[in-house]
Design a protein around this motif. Structure first.
Motif, PDB file in Angstrom:
ATOM      1  N   SER A  51       0.842  -1.189   0.000  1.00  0.00           N
ATOM      2  CA  SER A  51       0.000   0.000   0.000  1.00  0.00           C
ATOM      3  C   SER A  51       0.883   1.247   0.000  1.00  0.00           C
ATOM      4  O   SER A  51       1.967   1.243   0.584  1.00  0.00           O
ATOM      5  N   SER A  52       0.389   2.291  -0.645  1.00  0.00           N
ATOM      6  CA  SER A  52       1.107   3.561  -0.615  1.00  0.00           C
ATOM      7  C   SER A  52       0.662   4.408   0.571  1.00  0.00           C
ATOM      8  O   SER A  52       1.124   5.530   0.736  1.00  0.00           O
ATOM      9  N   SER A  53      -0.219   3.854   1.398  1.00  0.00           N
ATOM     10  CA  SER A  53      -0.693   4.549   2.598  1.00  0.00           C
ATOM     11  C   SER A  53      -0.352   3.715   3.822  1.00  0.00           C
ATOM     12  O   SER A  53      -0.515   2.497   3.821  1.00  0.00           O
ATOM     13  N   ALA A  54       0.099   4.379   4.869  1.00  0.00           N
ATOM     14  CA  ALA A  54       0.406   3.689   6.122  1.00  0.00           C
ATOM     15  C   ALA A  54      -0.795   3.760   7.049  1.00  0.00           C
ATOM     16  O   ALA A  54      -1.531   4.743   7.052  1.00  0.00           O
ATOM     17  N   ASN A  55      -1.003   2.714   7.812  1.00  0.00           N
ATOM     18  CA  ASN A  55      -2.005   2.781   8.875  1.00  0.00           C
ATOM     19  C   ASN A  55      -1.479   3.723   9.947  1.00  0.00           C
ATOM     20  O   ASN A  55      -0.292   3.659  10.289  1.00  0.00           O
ATOM     21  N   PRO A  56      -2.333   4.579  10.499  1.00  0.00           N
ATOM     22  CA  PRO A  56      -1.855   5.522  11.522  1.00  0.00           C
ATOM     23  C   PRO A  56      -1.138   4.844  12.684  1.00  0.00           C
ATOM     24  O   PRO A  56      -0.129   5.358  13.188  1.00  0.00           O
ATOM     25  N   GLU A  57      -1.586   3.679  13.098  1.00  0.00           N
ATOM     26  CA  GLU A  57      -0.974   2.988  14.236  1.00  0.00           C
ATOM     27  C   GLU A  57       0.386   2.382  13.889  1.00  0.00           C
ATOM     28  O   GLU A  57       1.131   1.972  14.770  1.00  0.00           O
ATOM     29  N   ASP A  58       0.735   2.323  12.592  1.00  0.00           N
ATOM     30  CA  ASP A  58       2.012   1.752  12.173  1.00  0.00           C
ATOM     31  C   ASP A  58       3.133   2.782  12.095  1.00  0.00           C
ATOM     32  O   ASP A  58       4.284   2.423  11.863  1.00  0.00           O
ATOM     33  N   ILE A  59       2.811   4.052  12.253  1.00  0.00           N
ATOM     34  CA  ILE A  59       3.814   5.105  12.109  1.00  0.00           C
ATOM     35  C   ILE A  59       4.880   4.986  13.199  1.00  0.00           C
ATOM     36  O   ILE A  59       6.070   5.064  12.927  1.00  0.00           O
ATOM     37  N   GLU A  60       4.437   4.750  14.421  1.00  0.00           N
ATOM     38  CA  GLU A  60       5.394   4.604  15.513  1.00  0.00           C
ATOM     39  C   GLU A  60       6.133   3.276  15.336  1.00  0.00           C
ATOM     40  O   GLU A  60       5.529   2.230  15.157  1.00  0.00           O
ATOM     41  N   GLY A  61       7.448   3.326  15.336  1.00  0.00           N
ATOM     42  CA  GLY A  61       8.241   2.115  15.175  1.00  0.00           C
ATOM     43  C   GLY A  61       8.482   1.735  13.729  1.00  0.00           C
ATOM     44  O   GLY A  61       9.010   0.668  13.451  1.00  0.00           O
ATOM     45  N   ASP A  62       8.057   2.565  12.810  1.00  0.00           N
ATOM     46  CA  ASP A  62       8.290   2.329  11.383  1.00  0.00           C
ATOM     47  C   ASP A  62       7.760   0.982  10.897  1.00  0.00           C
ATOM     48  O   ASP A  62       8.341   0.357  10.010  1.00  0.00           O
ATOM     49  N   LEU A  63       6.651   0.528  11.451  1.00  0.00           N
ATOM     50  CA  LEU A  63       6.105  -0.773  11.073  1.00  0.00           C
ATOM     51  C   LEU A  63       5.626  -0.806   9.625  1.00  0.00           C
ATOM     52  O   LEU A  63       5.558  -1.860   9.012  1.00  0.00           O
ATOM     53  N   TYR A  64       5.294   0.340   9.077  1.00  0.00           N
ATOM     54  CA  TYR A  64       4.770   0.435   7.714  1.00  0.00           C
ATOM     55  C   TYR A  64       5.819   0.100   6.653  1.00  0.00           C
ATOM     56  O   TYR A  64       5.483  -0.176   5.511  1.00  0.00           O
ATOM     57  N   LYS A  65       7.098   0.120   6.999  1.00  0.00           N
ATOM     58  CA  LYS A  65       8.149  -0.077   6.004  1.00  0.00           C
ATOM     59  C   LYS A  65       8.068  -1.440   5.320  1.00  0.00           C
ATOM     60  O   LYS A  65       8.562  -1.598   4.210  1.00  0.00           O
ATOM     61  N   SER A  66       7.450  -2.410   5.957  1.00  0.00           N
ATOM     62  CA  SER A  66       7.370  -3.738   5.353  1.00  0.00           C
ATOM     63  C   SER A  66       6.404  -3.771   4.171  1.00  0.00           C
ATOM     64  O   SER A  66       6.493  -4.665   3.339  1.00  0.00           O
ATOM     65  N   TYR A  67       5.486  -2.814   4.073  1.00  0.00           N
ATOM     66  CA  TYR A  67       4.500  -2.847   2.995  1.00  0.00           C
ATOM     67  C   TYR A  67       4.374  -1.554   2.202  1.00  0.00           C
ATOM     68  O   TYR A  67       3.755  -1.534   1.141  1.00  0.00           O
ATOM     69  N   LEU A  68       4.929  -0.464   2.689  1.00  0.00           N
ATOM     70  CA  LEU A  68       4.724   0.835   2.047  1.00  0.00           C
ATOM     71  C   LEU A  68       5.448   0.928   0.704  1.00  0.00           C
ATOM     72  O   LEU A  68       6.608   0.544   0.594  1.00  0.00           O
ATOM     73  N   ILE A  69       4.738   1.409  -0.296  1.00  0.00           N
ATOM     74  CA  ILE A  69       5.315   1.654  -1.615  1.00  0.00           C
ATOM     75  C   ILE A  69       5.060   3.113  -1.974  1.00  0.00           C
ATOM     76  O   ILE A  69       4.129   3.736  -1.456  1.00  0.00           O
ATOM     77  N   PRO A  70       5.872   3.667  -2.863  1.00  0.00           N
ATOM     78  CA  PRO A  70       5.634   5.057  -3.278  1.00  0.00           C
ATOM     79  C   PRO A  70       4.329   5.175  -4.065  1.00  0.00           C
ATOM     80  O   PRO A  70       3.913   4.232  -4.750  1.00  0.00           O
ATOM     81  N   LYS A  71       3.711   6.339  -3.975  1.00  0.00           N
ATOM     82  CA  LYS A  71       2.545   6.600  -4.811  1.00  0.00           C
ATOM     83  C   LYS A  71       2.988   6.642  -6.270  1.00  0.00           C
ATOM     84  O   LYS A  71       4.123   6.994  -6.572  1.00  0.00           O
ATOM     85  N   PHE A  72       2.087   6.269  -7.166  1.00  0.00           N
ATOM     86  CA  PHE A  72       2.326   6.455  -8.584  1.00  0.00           C
ATOM     87  C   PHE A  72       2.148   7.938  -8.878  1.00  0.00           C
ATOM     88  O   PHE A  72       1.378   8.625  -8.205  1.00  0.00           O
ATOM     89  N   LYS A  73       2.843   8.438  -9.904  1.00  0.00           N
ATOM     90  CA  LYS A  73       2.725   9.847 -10.280  1.00  0.00           C
ATOM     91  C   LYS A  73       2.295   9.948 -11.739  1.00  0.00           C
ATOM     92  O   LYS A  73       2.706   9.125 -12.561  1.00  0.00           O
TER      93      LYS A  73
END
Length: 193
Positions: A51-73
């Motif tokens: 997903s190009s969006s992180a869940n708000p609860e994943d921001i702390e501890g950088d948990l989103y890095k396992s799934y976060l992708i850049p937005k398409f432009k």
């Protein structure tokens, strides 16, 4: 009661298989645009989603890095970019890279919001994966692809997002990054792809 086979999408691969009970999984109830225009994130522990969006609860501890992708432009009017997306999704090659052989269905498309929701089905067991894309007014597109069931996806979501990225990039006026073992090593290592 014995599980019943559900009808497949009309555009599925036409191959004869042993009858397997379909296992689509429950449709998530929280898909679609969030109030800030983003899409749902992923379950950071399961390597079966991007997903190009992180869940708000994943921001702390950088948990989103396992799934976060850049937005398409995109560098064209939103309405034109939306037509590009529809053309790529409507002409999706069922069975490419040995995935999505059960076909696909565009469930929702809204040109005003720039949102499209597609369901993809696996060939043998009828697993359903959910794909969303939402074009913003700022020249970016949020994207998400996720399996409904299981822990691993054996590379299916990476193949899907890369296929769509490649097709959009070939249209022109798009910059759609792909996922790889260098961008998401945990996903690729756990899925052994």
């Amino acid at each position: 009661l014995a599980p019943q086979s559900s009808p497949a999408f009309d555009n599925r691969l036409q191959v004869k298989l042993e009858p397997f009970p379909k296992t689509p999984g429950p449709q998530p109830k929280d898909l679609g645009l969030r109030s800030d225009g983003s899409l749902k994130g992923c379950d950071f522990v399961k390597p079966n989603c991007f997903s190009s969006s992180a869940n708000p609860e994943d921001i702390e501890g950088d948990l989103y890095k396992s799934y976060l992708i850049p937005k398409f432009k995109f560098s064209k009017p939103k309405s034109e970019a939306f037509q590009d997306v529809l053309k790529v999704l409507e002409n999706y090659e069922v069975g490419h890279d040995n995935i999505d052989g059960g076909g696909f269905k565009i469930v929702k498309k809204d040109g005003v919001s720039g949102y499209v929701y597609v369901q993809y089905e696996s060939l043998k067991k009828g697993y359903i994966d959910d794909f969303e894309i939402a074009l913003g007014n700022d020249g970016t597109a949020s994207v998400r692809t996720a399996s409904r069931l299981g822990f691993l996806d054996l590379g299916v979501n990476a193949k899907r997002i890369n296929y769509i990225a490649n097709k959009l990039n070939s249209v022109g006026g798009w910059e759609a990054p792909k996922v790889s073992s260098s961008s998401h090593p945990n996903y690729f290592n756990l899925n052994r792809v």
